[in-house]
Design a protein around this motif. Structure first.
Motif, PDB file in Angstrom:
ATOM      1  N   ASN A   1       0.831  -1.092   0.046  1.00 20.41           N
ATOM      2  CA  ASN A   1       0.091   0.028   0.145  1.00 20.41           C
ATOM      3  C   ASN A   1       0.877   1.303   0.123  1.00 20.41           C
ATOM      4  N   LEU A   2       1.845   1.077  -0.757  1.00 21.07           N
ATOM      5  CA  LEU A   2       2.882   2.313  -0.796  1.00 21.07           C
ATOM      6  C   LEU A   2       2.778   2.843  -2.303  1.00 21.07           C
ATOM      7  N   GLU A   3       2.949   4.051  -2.525  1.00 21.27           N
ATOM      8  CA  GLU A   3       2.808   4.826  -3.824  1.00 21.27           C
ATOM      9  C   GLU A   3       4.119   4.821  -4.282  1.00 21.27           C
ATOM     10  N   VAL A   4       4.454   4.133  -5.425  1.00 26.76           N
ATOM     11  CA  VAL A   4       5.705   4.332  -5.940  1.00 26.76           C
ATOM     12  C   VAL A   4       6.001   5.227  -7.206  1.00 26.76           C
ATOM     13  N   PHE A   5       5.137   5.580  -7.824  1.00 27.94           N
ATOM     14  CA  PHE A   5       4.985   6.336  -9.213  1.00 27.94           C
ATOM     15  C   PHE A   5       4.069   7.207  -9.200  1.00 27.94           C
ATOM     16  N   ARG A   6       4.221   8.513  -9.863  1.00 30.01           N
ATOM     17  CA  ARG A   6       3.393   9.414 -10.326  1.00 30.01           C
ATOM     18  C   ARG A   6       3.515  10.006 -11.660  1.00 30.01           C
ATOM     19  N   LEU A   7       2.542   9.976 -12.372  1.00 29.28           N
ATOM     20  CA  LEU A   7       2.722  10.201 -13.895  1.00 29.28           C
ATOM     21  C   LEU A   7       1.681  11.207 -14.486  1.00 29.28           C
ATOM     22  N   LEU A   8       2.074  12.282 -15.237  1.00 26.58           N
ATOM     23  CA  LEU A   8       1.241  12.970 -16.058  1.00 26.58           C
ATOM     24  C   LEU A   8       1.561  13.137 -17.187  1.00 26.58           C
ATOM     25  N   ILE A   9       0.612  12.822 -17.924  1.00 24.69           N
ATOM     26  CA  ILE A   9       0.696  12.963 -19.537  1.00 24.69           C
ATOM     27  C   ILE A   9      -0.090  13.964 -20.346  1.00 24.69           C
ATOM     28  N   THR A  10       0.329  14.664 -20.934  1.00 23.44           N
ATOM     29  CA  THR A  10      -0.342  15.724 -21.848  1.00 23.44           C
ATOM     30  C   THR A  10      -0.257  15.460 -23.413  1.00 23.44           C
ATOM     31  N   LYS A  11      -0.659  16.420 -24.157  1.00 18.19           N
ATOM     32  CA  LYS A  11      -0.611  16.014 -25.601  1.00 18.19           C
ATOM     33  C   LYS A  11       0.828  16.144 -26.243  1.00 18.19           C
ATOM     34  N   ASP A  12       1.633  16.561 -25.379  1.00 22.90           N
ATOM     35  CA  ASP A  12       2.992  16.770 -25.873  1.00 22.90           C
ATOM     36  C   ASP A  12       4.082  16.356 -24.974  1.00 22.90           C
ATOM     37  N   SER A  13       3.876  15.935 -23.650  1.00 24.01           N
ATOM     38  CA  SER A  13       4.848  15.790 -22.674  1.00 24.01           C
ATOM     39  C   SER A  13       4.668  14.836 -21.905  1.00 24.01           C
ATOM     40  N   VAL A  14       5.408  14.183 -20.939  1.00 22.43           N
ATOM     41  CA  VAL A  14       5.325  13.135 -20.018  1.00 22.43           C
ATOM     42  C   VAL A  14       5.988  13.552 -18.694  1.00 22.43           C
ATOM     43  N   ILE A  15       5.531  13.677 -17.575  1.00 21.30           N
ATOM     44  CA  ILE A  15       6.330  13.795 -16.330  1.00 21.30           C
ATOM     45  C   ILE A  15       6.071  12.655 -15.430  1.00 21.30           C
ATOM     46  N   LEU A  16       7.200  12.031 -15.145  1.00 24.62           N
ATOM     47  CA  LEU A  16       7.213  10.822 -14.176  1.00 24.62           C
ATOM     48  C   LEU A  16       7.938  11.085 -12.970  1.00 24.62           C
ATOM     49  N   MET A  17       7.299  11.067 -11.810  1.00 28.32           N
ATOM     50  CA  MET A  17       8.010  11.056 -10.631  1.00 28.32           C
ATOM     51  C   MET A  17       8.069   9.509  -9.898  1.00 28.32           C
ATOM     52  N   ASN A  18       9.318   9.379  -9.547  1.00 32.37           N
ATOM     53  CA  ASN A  18       9.611   8.106  -8.868  1.00 32.37           C
ATOM     54  C   ASN A  18       9.630   8.703  -7.387  1.00 32.37           C
ATOM     55  N   ILE A  19       8.658   8.178  -6.638  1.00 30.19           N
ATOM     56  CA  ILE A  19       8.543   8.730  -5.506  1.00 30.19           C
ATOM     57  C   ILE A  19       9.497   8.032  -4.442  1.00 30.19           C
ATOM     58  N   ARG A  20       9.693   6.648  -4.710  1.00 28.21           N
ATOM     59  CA  ARG A  20      10.639   6.039  -3.593  1.00 28.21           C
ATOM     60  C   ARG A  20      12.008   6.418  -3.852  1.00 28.21           C
ATOM     61  N   ASP A  21      12.598   6.846  -4.962  1.00 19.10           N
ATOM     62  CA  ASP A  21      13.783   7.145  -5.125  1.00 19.10           C
ATOM     63  C   ASP A  21      13.969   8.823  -5.323  1.00 19.10           C
ATOM     64  N   LYS A  22      12.938   9.672  -5.210  1.00 12.59           N
ATOM     65  CA  LYS A  22      12.912  11.086  -5.287  1.00 12.59           C
ATOM     66  C   LYS A  22      13.449  11.631  -6.238  1.00 12.59           C
ATOM     67  N   GLU A  23      13.108  11.081  -7.665  1.00 14.21           N
ATOM     68  CA  GLU A  23      13.774  11.503  -8.821  1.00 14.21           C
ATOM     69  C   GLU A  23      12.153  11.891  -9.844  1.00 14.21           C
ATOM     70  N   VAL A  24      12.611  12.821 -10.764  1.00 13.87           N
ATOM     71  CA  VAL A  24      11.541  13.013 -11.623  1.00 13.87           C
ATOM     72  C   VAL A  24      12.093  13.085 -13.086  1.00 13.87           C
ATOM     73  N   GLN A  25      11.265  12.864 -14.079  1.00 12.36           N
ATOM     74  CA  GLN A  25      11.873  12.663 -15.473  1.00 12.36           C
ATOM     75  C   GLN A  25      10.866  13.749 -16.232  1.00 12.36           C
ATOM     76  N   TYR A  26      11.398  14.453 -17.134  1.00  7.54           N
ATOM     77  CA  TYR A  26      10.537  15.177 -17.951  1.00  7.54           C
ATOM     78  C   TYR A  26      10.914  14.805 -19.511  1.00  7.54           C
ATOM     79  N   ARG A  27       9.979  14.423 -20.126  1.00  5.03           N
ATOM     80  CA  ARG A  27      10.264  13.774 -21.559  1.00  5.03           C
ATOM     81  C   ARG A  27       9.003  14.256 -22.311  1.00  5.03           C
TER      82      ARG A  27
END
Length: 274
Positions: free
Chosen positions: A110-136
């Motif tokens: 019961n532990l959130e590990v990722f959070r993700l946002l997708i728009t028409k031209d972008s993707v943001i991925l948060m790695n909550i466990r490792d406290k990292e974020v990717q912008y693509r």
């Protein structure tokens, strides 16, 4: 990046798509499905055939789910070449033609590990466990999954609308309880199985047009509910295969259409950018 973040994106956003990177022959994982090209019955005239095809495709289109917002809680089970993997609980929020928000939780902890946002031209991925974020860019998802999808396709996959459906019908056959329709598009051949009484999509078999790729996906829709005139599949089984086989089961535990919904996505300042 060949880690759990990419696997998770592939699983949720591409219906656990054809993410294996190889051009070797696929395993005959879904040989039980009949992929033989079908044709209309000889007793049906060509004029009647055209009419029946038009009526069938119009019936299928009538079940296309149109909406403004969608939110759902999905139990995700999947199994790959290494065996059954830990279950995932996915919370999904969609503002049509604007944004797709996802929260992915390891069910067992019961532990959130990722959070993700997708728009028409972008993707943001948060790695909550490792406290990292990717912008693509959205193109990045096409690169890592090797699937030619756009934002609209991702929406349709989550909702349960047909994907990679082309207007070029190459074969048609009506049986007692189902209708088989085959379409040919730029990337995939799509063999559709529809219910003969109401033209609801029951099954989709996608085969890569490129014989050197041999990607294939087998999607079954089940446990339909009619909510406010929308026929929605609450249970889906997906098998994808290229070099390896991947089995996925999606159980929509909760879902709502057209409720007031807003999407916010805040990245903590201490997250490392990758």
């Amino acid at each position: 990046m060949k880690n759990i973040s990419i696997i998770t994106i592939g699983i949720i956003t591409t219906l656990f798509t054809l993410s294996c990177r190889t051009t070797k022959h696929i395993n005959k994982a879904i040989a039980t499905r009949d992929t033989t090209v079908v044709s209309t019955a000889p007793s049906v005239s060509s004029i009647d055939s055209v009419r029946q095809i038009k009526e069938t495709m119009a019936g299928l289109k009538s079940h296309y789910i149109d909406y403004k917002t969608f939110n759902a809680k999905i139990k995700v089970e999947y199994e790959d070449s290494k065996g059954k993997q830990p279950d995932i609980t996915a919370v999904v929020r969609v503002v049509k033609d604007s944004a797709i928000w996802m929260s992915l939780t390891a069910t067992i902890f019961n532990l959130e590990v990722f959070r993700l946002l997708i728009t028409k031209d972008s993707v943001i991925l948060m790695n909550i466990r490792d406290k990292e974020v990717q912008y693509r860019s959205l193109d990045y998802l096409q690169e890592v999954t090797e699937i030619p999808f756009d934002y609209q396709t991702i929406q349709d996959m989550l909702i349960g609308n047909p994907i990679f459906l082309d207007s070029s019908v190459v074969s048609y056959k009506k049986l007692d309880s189902k209708i088989l329709v085959s379409t040919l598009g730029q990337y995939f051949k799509n063999l559709l199985t529809l219910s003969s009484d109401n033209n609801v999509l029951l099954h989709s078999k996608l085969d890569d047009v490129d014989v050197n790729r041999n990607r294939t996906a087998d999607i079954t829709y089940d446990d339909f509910e009619n909510k406010n005139g929308m026929i929605f599949s609450t249970y889906r089984e997906i098998t994808v295969s290229e070099k390896n086989k991947l089995d996925i089961r999606l159980n929509y535990k909760q879902y709502e259409f057209n409720k007031d919904l807003s999407i916010t996505f805040k990245v903590p300042k201490n997250y490392k950018r990758k």
